[in-house]
Design a protein around this motif. Structure first.
Motif, PDB file in Angstrom:
ATOM      1  N   LEU A 149       2.459  -0.766   2.114  1.00  0.00           N
ATOM      2  CA  LEU A 149       1.930   0.063   3.206  1.00  0.00           C
ATOM      3  C   LEU A 149       0.608   0.704   2.791  1.00  0.00           C
ATOM      4  O   LEU A 149      -0.375   0.677   3.556  1.00  0.00           O
ATOM      5  N   ARG A 150       0.571   1.273   1.601  1.00  0.00           N
ATOM      6  CA  ARG A 150      -0.648   1.939   1.135  1.00  0.00           C
ATOM      7  C   ARG A 150      -1.800   0.939   0.975  1.00  0.00           C
ATOM      8  O   ARG A 150      -2.922   1.211   1.408  1.00  0.00           O
ATOM      9  N   SER A 151      -1.531  -0.207   0.369  1.00  0.00           N
ATOM     10  CA  SER A 151      -2.610  -1.164   0.106  1.00  0.00           C
ATOM     11  C   SER A 151      -3.071  -1.902   1.361  1.00  0.00           C
ATOM     12  O   SER A 151      -4.125  -2.524   1.356  1.00  0.00           O
ATOM     13  N   ASP A 208      -0.266   6.194   5.955  1.00  0.00           N
ATOM     14  CA  ASP A 208       0.026   7.389   6.750  1.00  0.00           C
ATOM     15  C   ASP A 208       1.412   7.326   7.402  1.00  0.00           C
ATOM     16  O   ASP A 208       1.882   8.323   7.945  1.00  0.00           O
ATOM     17  N   LEU A 209       2.099   6.182   7.335  1.00  0.00           N
ATOM     18  CA  LEU A 209       3.471   6.099   7.837  1.00  0.00           C
ATOM     19  C   LEU A 209       4.448   6.794   6.890  1.00  0.00           C
ATOM     20  O   LEU A 209       5.549   7.178   7.290  1.00  0.00           O
ATOM     21  N   ILE A 210       4.056   6.952   5.652  1.00  0.00           N
ATOM     22  CA  ILE A 210       4.932   7.530   4.636  1.00  0.00           C
ATOM     23  C   ILE A 210       4.908   9.047   4.753  1.00  0.00           C
ATOM     24  O   ILE A 210       3.849   9.670   4.721  1.00  0.00           O
ATOM     25  N   LYS A 211       6.075   9.620   4.930  1.00  0.00           N
ATOM     26  CA  LYS A 211       6.206  11.074   4.969  1.00  0.00           C
ATOM     27  C   LYS A 211       6.538  11.556   3.570  1.00  0.00           C
ATOM     28  O   LYS A 211       7.323  10.938   2.869  1.00  0.00           O
ATOM     29  N   ASN A 212       5.936  12.636   3.178  1.00  0.00           N
ATOM     30  CA  ASN A 212       6.222  13.244   1.886  1.00  0.00           C
ATOM     31  C   ASN A 212       7.020  14.518   2.124  1.00  0.00           C
ATOM     32  O   ASN A 212       6.564  15.420   2.814  1.00  0.00           O
ATOM     33  N   ASN A 213       8.208  14.564   1.554  1.00  0.00           N
ATOM     34  CA  ASN A 213       9.047  15.757   1.648  1.00  0.00           C
ATOM     35  C   ASN A 213       9.057  16.425   0.286  1.00  0.00           C
ATOM     36  O   ASN A 213       9.392  15.801  -0.714  1.00  0.00           O
ATOM     37  N   VAL A 214       8.692  17.687   0.271  1.00  0.00           N
ATOM     38  CA  VAL A 214       8.701  18.446  -0.965  1.00  0.00           C
ATOM     39  C   VAL A 214       9.753  19.536  -0.817  1.00  0.00           C
ATOM     40  O   VAL A 214       9.737  20.301   0.144  1.00  0.00           O
ATOM     41  N   THR A 215      10.689  19.576  -1.751  1.00  0.00           N
ATOM     42  CA  THR A 215      11.753  20.567  -1.717  1.00  0.00           C
ATOM     43  C   THR A 215      11.567  21.518  -2.889  1.00  0.00           C
ATOM     44  O   THR A 215      11.427  21.074  -4.029  1.00  0.00           O
ATOM     45  N   GLU A 257       9.468  10.740  -0.933  1.00  0.00           N
ATOM     46  CA  GLU A 257       8.670  10.042   0.061  1.00  0.00           C
ATOM     47  C   GLU A 257       9.602   9.213   0.926  1.00  0.00           C
ATOM     48  O   GLU A 257      10.595   8.681   0.439  1.00  0.00           O
ATOM     49  N   GLN A 258       9.270   9.102   2.204  1.00  0.00           N
ATOM     50  CA  GLN A 258      10.063   8.277   3.098  1.00  0.00           C
ATOM     51  C   GLN A 258       9.238   7.866   4.306  1.00  0.00           C
ATOM     52  O   GLN A 258       8.229   8.488   4.610  1.00  0.00           O
ATOM     53  N   MET A 278      12.524   5.306  12.847  1.00  0.00           N
ATOM     54  CA  MET A 278      11.932   4.923  14.140  1.00  0.00           C
ATOM     55  C   MET A 278      10.446   4.601  13.983  1.00  0.00           C
ATOM     56  O   MET A 278       9.914   3.729  14.672  1.00  0.00           O
ATOM     57  N   THR A 279       9.760   5.287  13.069  1.00  0.00           N
ATOM     58  CA  THR A 279       8.355   4.988  12.793  1.00  0.00           C
ATOM     59  C   THR A 279       8.248   3.584  12.209  1.00  0.00           C
ATOM     60  O   THR A 279       7.384   2.796  12.611  1.00  0.00           O
TER      61      THR A 279
END
Length: 181
Positions: free
Chosen positions: A97-99, A104-111, A140-141, A145-146
């Motif tokens: 996806l990145r390359s 931008d489809l990848i969501k980054n979740n920081v806990t 990262e996820q 649906m995206t």
């Protein structure tokens, strides 16, 4: 002290019979549920076969994409897409996806994990927290649906995507619209 007399328990046999009867009814109900769930599973598989294989194949052979039944029900064959990145392919999928410009489809979740009364510390930046030794996890996820929409769009544009990497499943699916009388 008479231990035998002390250890004697009086049991209401009517109550224990009611309990046993209720327990047996519970077990019978659980067995019924298991059987019905198995029947439902089989019915869903049969429905999927009709919807994704039998009817689309028959309609394709007949050269028909839409059909209206005598009761007014409309039958249509539409492409169906599903995707789920297998956990063993996450890194590969994200790299792809990145390359390919879709990072931008990848969501980054920081806990961040803090104890009580650490509200002020929680407002600091992640890098500041790492430097101070706080427990920070980064996940990262891509939202399911995206991912599904992305895969659908790319395939419909004729673009190539690594199908196995993204766990892509495609089929034609029968859509039934019942007549609303």
């Amino acid at each position: 002290m008479d231990l035998e007399a002390e250890s004697t328990i009086r049991v209401d046999t009517v109550m224990t019979q009611d309990i046993a009867t209720s327990c047996n009814k519970l077990i019978e109900t659980q067995n019924d549920i298991a059987q019905i769930e198995e029947q439902l599973k089989k019915l869903k598989e049969t429905e999927r076969e009709y919807s994704e294989q039998t009817i689309p194949n028959l309609m394709q052979q007949a050269g028909v994409r839409t059909l209206k039944l005598t009761d007014g029900t409309s039958i249509q064959i539409k492409p169906y897409y599903a995707a789920k990145i297998p956990s063993s392919k996450t890194e590969e999928a994200f790299n792809w996806l990145r390359s390919n410009g879709f990072g931008d489809l990848i969501k980054n979740n920081v806990t961040l994990q803090f104890g009580k009364s650490q509200d002020q510390v929680a407002s600091d930046l992640i890098n500041e927290l790492k430097r101070k030794g706080h427990n920070v996890s980064h996940k990262e996820q891509v939202h399911p649906m995206t991912l599904k929409t992305f895969i659908k769009d790319e395939i419909e544009k004729g673009n190539s995507v690594p199908m196995e990497t993204f766990g892509v499943y495609t089929s034609n699916r029968t859509t039934v619209k019942r007549n609303q009388e």
